[in-house]
Design a protein around this motif. Structure first.
Motif, PDB file in Angstrom:
ATOM      1  N   PHE A  31       0.833  -1.199   0.000  1.00 42.72           N
ATOM      2  CA  PHE A  31       0.000   0.000   0.000  1.00 42.72           C
ATOM      3  C   PHE A  31       0.873   1.256   0.000  1.00 42.72           C
ATOM      4  CE2 PHE A  31      -2.646   3.283   1.850  1.00 42.72           C
ATOM      5  CZ  PHE A  31      -3.923   3.021   1.363  1.00 42.72           C
TER       6      PHE A  31
ATOM      7  N   GLU B  24       1.477   4.087  -2.977  1.00 44.26           N
ATOM      8  CA  GLU B  24       1.240   5.494  -2.661  1.00 44.26           C
ATOM      9  C   GLU B  24       2.451   6.341  -3.040  1.00 44.26           C
ATOM     10  OE1 GLU B  24      -0.611   7.971   1.093  1.00 44.26           O
ATOM     11  OE2 GLU B  24       0.882   6.430   1.522  1.00 44.26           O
TER      12      GLU B  24
ATOM     13  N   ARG C  11      -7.224   6.694  -0.288  1.00 41.75           N
ATOM     14  CA  ARG C  11      -6.905   5.408   0.337  1.00 41.75           C
ATOM     15  C   ARG C  11      -7.767   4.274  -0.222  1.00 41.75           C
ATOM     16  NH1 ARG C  11      -3.288   5.908   4.326  1.00 41.75           N
ATOM     17  NH2 ARG C  11      -3.684   3.772   5.019  1.00 41.75           N
TER      18      ARG C  11
ATOM     19  N   LEU D 144      -6.201   3.283  -3.540  1.00 46.20           N
ATOM     20  CA  LEU D 144      -4.976   2.539  -3.259  1.00 46.20           C
ATOM     21  C   LEU D 144      -5.304   1.131  -2.759  1.00 46.20           C
ATOM     22  CD1 LEU D 144      -2.869   5.324  -1.507  1.00 46.20           C
ATOM     23  CD2 LEU D 144      -2.299   4.183  -3.662  1.00 46.20           C
TER      24      LEU D 144
ATOM     25  N   THR E 284      -4.130  -2.332  -4.433  1.00 45.61           N
ATOM     26  CA  THR E 284      -3.356  -3.256  -3.607  1.00 45.61           C
ATOM     27  C   THR E 284      -3.928  -4.664  -3.636  1.00 45.61           C
ATOM     28  OG1 THR E 284      -2.673  -1.470  -2.102  1.00 45.61           O
ATOM     29  CG2 THR E 284      -2.521  -3.730  -1.264  1.00 45.61           C
TER      30      THR E 284
END
Length: 404
Positions: free
Chosen positions: A295, A299, A311, A314, A318
């Protein structure tokens, strides 16, 4: 919860004591206890050394710098591209192994939905979405849930040892390798058993660049798994004879196969259940640490290319690829770990050595410097490069294939 050093130590230990540990009996069944312990200690020394090299490099940058940023500082854009690519491929490979293993274990306790394959796929989605949500929330939430799971896992592990150790046979422990070359073939999988390095950027950021705290987290956090691994090998190698164990694993080279092997050989359903519980907890804590590292890596990459992803986005980047792997390769646990070992050897050995070599030439008066000098760097580099080519030697038939 204010002691971040303790939390970081448990994240290191929790990430390490995971699927790599569970894969050990699957890949070392034909090696023997004595040689397995030798391999464990050697790889622990190597990977502890390489992790401390990262600490040495992190003295020179901001605490929130990613691996790509470090590599770019010493090797420019090329260094960032190579390091980031290898890191992300490695983390995706090992996370895929964890999702595959988690799907297998969870599917074993879910009621059959349509058929076994569909049940495994649904189990993979449930496993990934539930535990992946802690990563999306943030590192603090991972710290909290990891402490709870790690404590429970240790209790389950102690119970496993309590049930298995009285059943060990000295004859089983004294068995020699069926093929000495298996020791080399198993090294990439064993290598990943100490593979927490992808979480170092997150830990350094969490500890706000505190070099002493990061060193303690690494040294203590990896010593706990080493002791646990040796006890785990003592229990599994002592209870399971090579012939019986290899026969069962040929039929089912998965974590469920390991639990079934224990049940058949010990005749105890209770021991099999406890092994499954421990396996699940080990996978989850390892999953959390590796997913956190992936993660953060994604980022860092997106920030570099001026993409400000939230988030949730992401989180999708992920976890979707590992879920797809588990969908199409439900028994790809050992395969994924083997290829992860290749990428990890570059990321955890070659990369930090290359950066430290240049750093020491540029800044000879560092506050913290890993002992061993250039000779230790050269030896570690040679071992790392060799581990990278082991899977190719296996594919060419120059080394024997491990189980799975």
């Amino acid at each position: 919860m204010k002691n971040k050093t303790l939390g970081s130590t448990l994240i290191v230990a929790g990430t390490t004591i995971g699927a790599g540990m569970l894969a050990m009996p699957l890949t070392s069944a034909g090696i023997g206890f004595g040689f397995t312990v030798t391999l464990l200690v050697a790889l622990w020394l190597l990977l502890c050394f390489s992790a401390l090299l990262f600490v040495e490099v992190y003295q020179t940058v901001e605490s929130d710098a990613g691996i790509g940023t470090l590599a770019e500082k010493y090797y420019g854009t090329f260094g960032r591209i190579v390091s980031t690519t290898v890191l992300i491929v490695f983390l995706y490979a090992i996370l895929s192994a964890y999702v595959s293993g988690g799907s297998s274990i969870l599917a074993g306790v879910l009621p059959t939905i349509v058929d076994a394959e569909t049940t495994t796929k649904i189990a993979g989605v449930i496993f990934t979405v539930f535990f992946g949500s802690f990563i999306v929330i943030g590192t603090t939430s991972v710290d909290v849930i990891n402490r709870i799971l790690f404590t429970t896992k240790i209790l389950a592990f102690v119970l496993v040892l309590f049930l298995l150790l009285p059943k060990i046979s000295l004859d089983n422990l004294l068995e020699m390798p069926i093929n000495n070359a298996l020791l080399i073939s198993a090294s990439p999988v064993f290598f990943t058993a100490f593979g927490f390095h992808g979480s170092i950027p997150s830990l350094n950021k969490y500890l706000e660049g505190n070099v002493k705290a990061l060193r303690i987290s690494i040294l203590v956090g990896t010593s706990i798994p080493l002791i646990a691994y040796i006890l785990w090998q003592l229990a599994t190698h002592g209870v399971l004879s090579q012939t019986e164990f290899l026969k069962i694993l040929e039929q089912d080279p998965t974590l469920n196969g390991l639990a079934e092997a224990v049940r058949q050989i010990t005749g105890s359903t209770l021991i099999s259940v406890v092994v499954k519980v421990f396996s699940a907890l080990a996978l989850i804590t390892s999953f959390l640490g590796v997913a956190l590292g992936l993660f953060e890596a994604l980022e860092d990459l997106l920030k570099r290319v001026k993409i400000n992803a939230g988030r949730k986005t992401l989180g999708l980047l992920t976890f979707i690829p590992p879920m797809l792997f588990a969908f199409f390769y439900p028994k790809g646990f050992i395969t994924a770990l083997g290829y992860a070992g290749q990428m990890f050897a570059f990321y955890a050995i070659v990369l930090p050595i290359a950066m430290v070599w240049k750093l020491r030439n540029q800044s000879p008066d560092l506050a913290y410097r890993v002992k061993g000098g250039n000779a230790s760097l050269i030896i570690a580099l040679a071992i790392g490069v060799f581990i990278v080519i082991v899977p190719f030697l296996i594919e060419q038939g120059l080394l024997p294939q491990v189980v799975g």
